[in-house]
Design an enzyme around this catalytic site. Structure first.
Site, PDB file in Angstrom:
ATOM      1  CB  THR A   1     -48.537  11.178 -11.678  1.00 47.88           C
ATOM      2  OG1 THR A   1     -49.755  11.891 -11.476  1.00 47.88           O
ATOM      3  CG2 THR A   1     -47.650  11.930 -12.663  1.00 47.88           C
TER       4      THR A   1
ATOM      5  CD  GLN B   1     -34.842 -13.192  -7.974  1.00 52.69           C
ATOM      6  OE1 GLN B   1     -33.727 -13.230  -8.485  1.00 52.69           O
ATOM      7  NE2 GLN B   1     -35.095 -12.463  -6.917  1.00 52.69           N
TER       8      GLN B   1
ATOM      9  CB  CYS C   1     -34.253 -13.670   9.162  1.00 55.31           C
ATOM     10  SG  CYS C   1     -33.915 -13.092  10.802  1.00 55.31           S
TER      11      CYS C   1
ATOM     12  CG  ASN D   1     -37.579 -15.594  -4.241  1.00 56.66           C
ATOM     13  OD1 ASN D   1     -38.536 -16.252  -4.664  1.00 56.66           O
ATOM     14  ND2 ASN D   1     -37.461 -15.255  -2.984  1.00 56.66           N
TER      15      ASN D   1
ATOM     16  CG  HIS E   1     -34.826  -3.843  -7.257  1.00 59.43           C
ATOM     17  ND1 HIS E   1     -34.231  -4.609  -6.288  1.00 59.43           N
ATOM     18  CD2 HIS E   1     -36.158  -4.108  -7.178  1.00 59.43           C
ATOM     19  CE1 HIS E   1     -35.167  -5.294  -5.629  1.00 59.43           C
ATOM     20  NE2 HIS E   1     -36.341  -5.010  -6.161  1.00 59.43           N
TER      21      HIS E   1
ATOM     22  N   GLY F   1     -42.054  -4.827  -8.267  1.00 61.43           N
ATOM     23  CA  GLY F   1     -42.469  -6.179  -8.636  1.00 61.43           C
ATOM     24  C   GLY F   1     -43.646  -6.610  -7.776  1.00 61.43           C
ATOM     25  CB  THR F   2     -44.364  -6.074  -4.165  1.00 60.67           C
ATOM     26  OG1 THR F   2     -43.142  -6.681  -3.734  1.00 60.67           O
ATOM     27  CG2 THR F   2     -45.475  -6.378  -3.175  1.00 60.67           C
TER      28      THR F   2
END
Ligand code: PLP
Length: 370
Positions: free
Chosen positions: A225, A167, A312, A139, A189, A67-68
């Site tokens: 690829t 999300q 964090c 998110n 994911h 996604g990044t």
């Protein structure tokens, strides 16, 4: 163990494992000989399935490594493709968009959000910009943003829009063509596909300029690829997740309501930061005076995995930029929890969490006084 961090990542679906194993030996889909053509046909099939599930054309589907990566290719690529210098975004973006924008320019207009975590004012979109980059659902809080209206306002002045739907995909119905966005990012994911694969939907025009340079694969937007097995696994996961969406959204939101009601009844002074419209599995809560790290560690010791609702950084519990943008002060925001439910969540998990949380909040509040 009970898992309350589906927004971070979601257990992989069996259909995705099966598809991945079936095609793990696929050769280079760019090769002209038989093994390459076989790999190409698996990739074409995955691309077609993703396109039809998302209301896009196959040519508009660009397989990415995350996604990044999809966010970066779109935001940087659309910025580079434009003669304009300004970017419109929000203060609640995931770093995949927020940090990308920050690296590109200081000429940024921020759409404000209110205490509910929703964007409140779209007027910055009325001045043309190189790109407007906004998330479909946040998110941290799960807040669903008014992307249809954003696309309409931006399109009226010729600004391309990138939607970070990482999300939201497979939870909120999305039709790329009806939405009218220029690009849209997704990550496998988050809906039971493998980690490390995603897709970018990109209209033919305006197309993002190349950020990565290479062999021209994926329309030259994402050269390299393609991992055929992961693309097939992603398509399989997306197909199943969308087929189950309505029933699963209903099941998960009922469990979420039960969880929030149970916590409200059992714990004093809790603030619910997730406000509708929101994703069905998100519950973002603040326990004023509690120490956020203690909440996570004590839950973990009790076999419950959740994420702090503040961020964090290098071991220091700081206010999340999302809560800050919502006007939440550190006294409230530092002791926050993001509980995200999903396919792995069972009724027993809710009861278990509601039973242990009051004692954990007490101890985290004691730690917060120190
Ligand atoms: N955008 C949003 C809204 C996210 O929640 C995430 C992941 O948490 C990403 C982008 C990045 O996705 P990935 O983990 O696939 O790089």
């Amino acid at each position: 163990m009970s898992y309350f961090d589906h927004a971070a990542t979601t257990p992989i679906r069996q259909v995705a494992i099966d598809a991945w194993l079936e095609y793990a030996g696929a050769f280079n889909p760019g090769s002209a000989y038989s093994s390459g053509r076989r790999a190409r046909s698996v990739l074409d099939d995955a691309r077609e399935r993703i396109a039809s599930l998302m209301g896009a054309e196959p040519i508009e589907v660009i397989i990415t490594a995350s996604g990044t990566e999809a966010d970066n290719l779109a935001v940087q690529g659309l910025f580079r493709a434009s003669p304009r210098a300004r970017i419109v975004t929000t203060a609640i973006e995931h770093p995949a968009v927020g940090e990308t924008v920050r690296a590109l320019t200081d000429d940024v207009d921020i759409l404000p959000v209110g205490r509910s975590g929703h964007i409140t004012d779209l007027s910055a979109l009325d001045t043309p910009a190189a790109v407007a980059a906004v998330m479909l659902a946040n998110n941290e809080t799960g807040a669903i943003q008014p992307v249809e209206e954003i696309v309409e306002r931006a399109t009226a002045v010729g600004t391309p829009v990138h939607v970070d739907a990482v999300q939201a995909v497979a939870k909120v119905p999305i039709d790329f063509h009806s939405l009218g966005a220029t690009t849209l990012a997704s990550s496998a994911h988050k809906y039971g596909g493998p980690r490390g694969v995603g897709f970018l939907l990109a209209k033919r025009s305006p197309a993002p300029s190349a950020v990565l340079h290479g062999g021209g694969q994926e329309r030259g937007v994402r050269p390299g690829t393609v991992d055929v097995a992961s693309a097939a696994a992603m398509a399989a996961a997306l197909t199943e997740a969308i087929a189950e969406r309505e029933a699963e959204n209903a099941r998960v939101s009922t469990l979420r309501e039960r969880l929030v009601a149970g916590i409200r009844a059992a714990v004093d002074d809790v603030i619910i930061n997730t406000v509708e419209p929101a994703l069905p599995g998100h519950a973002h809560l603040s326990f004023p005076g509690a120490d956020g790290d203690s909440l996570i560690m004590l839950l973990d010791a009790a076999g419950i995995e959740a994420s702090t609702g503040s961020a964090c950084h290098a071991g220091v519990n700081r206010m999340s930029h999302v809560l800050e943008a919502m006007g939440v002060g550190p006294a409230e925001g530092l002791g926050s929890l993001r509980l995200t439910l999903g396919p792995a969540t069972r009724e027993e998990d809710i009861a278990e969490l509601v039973a242990v949380l009051p004692g954990i909040v007490d101890r985290a509040r004691a730690a917060g006084q120190r």
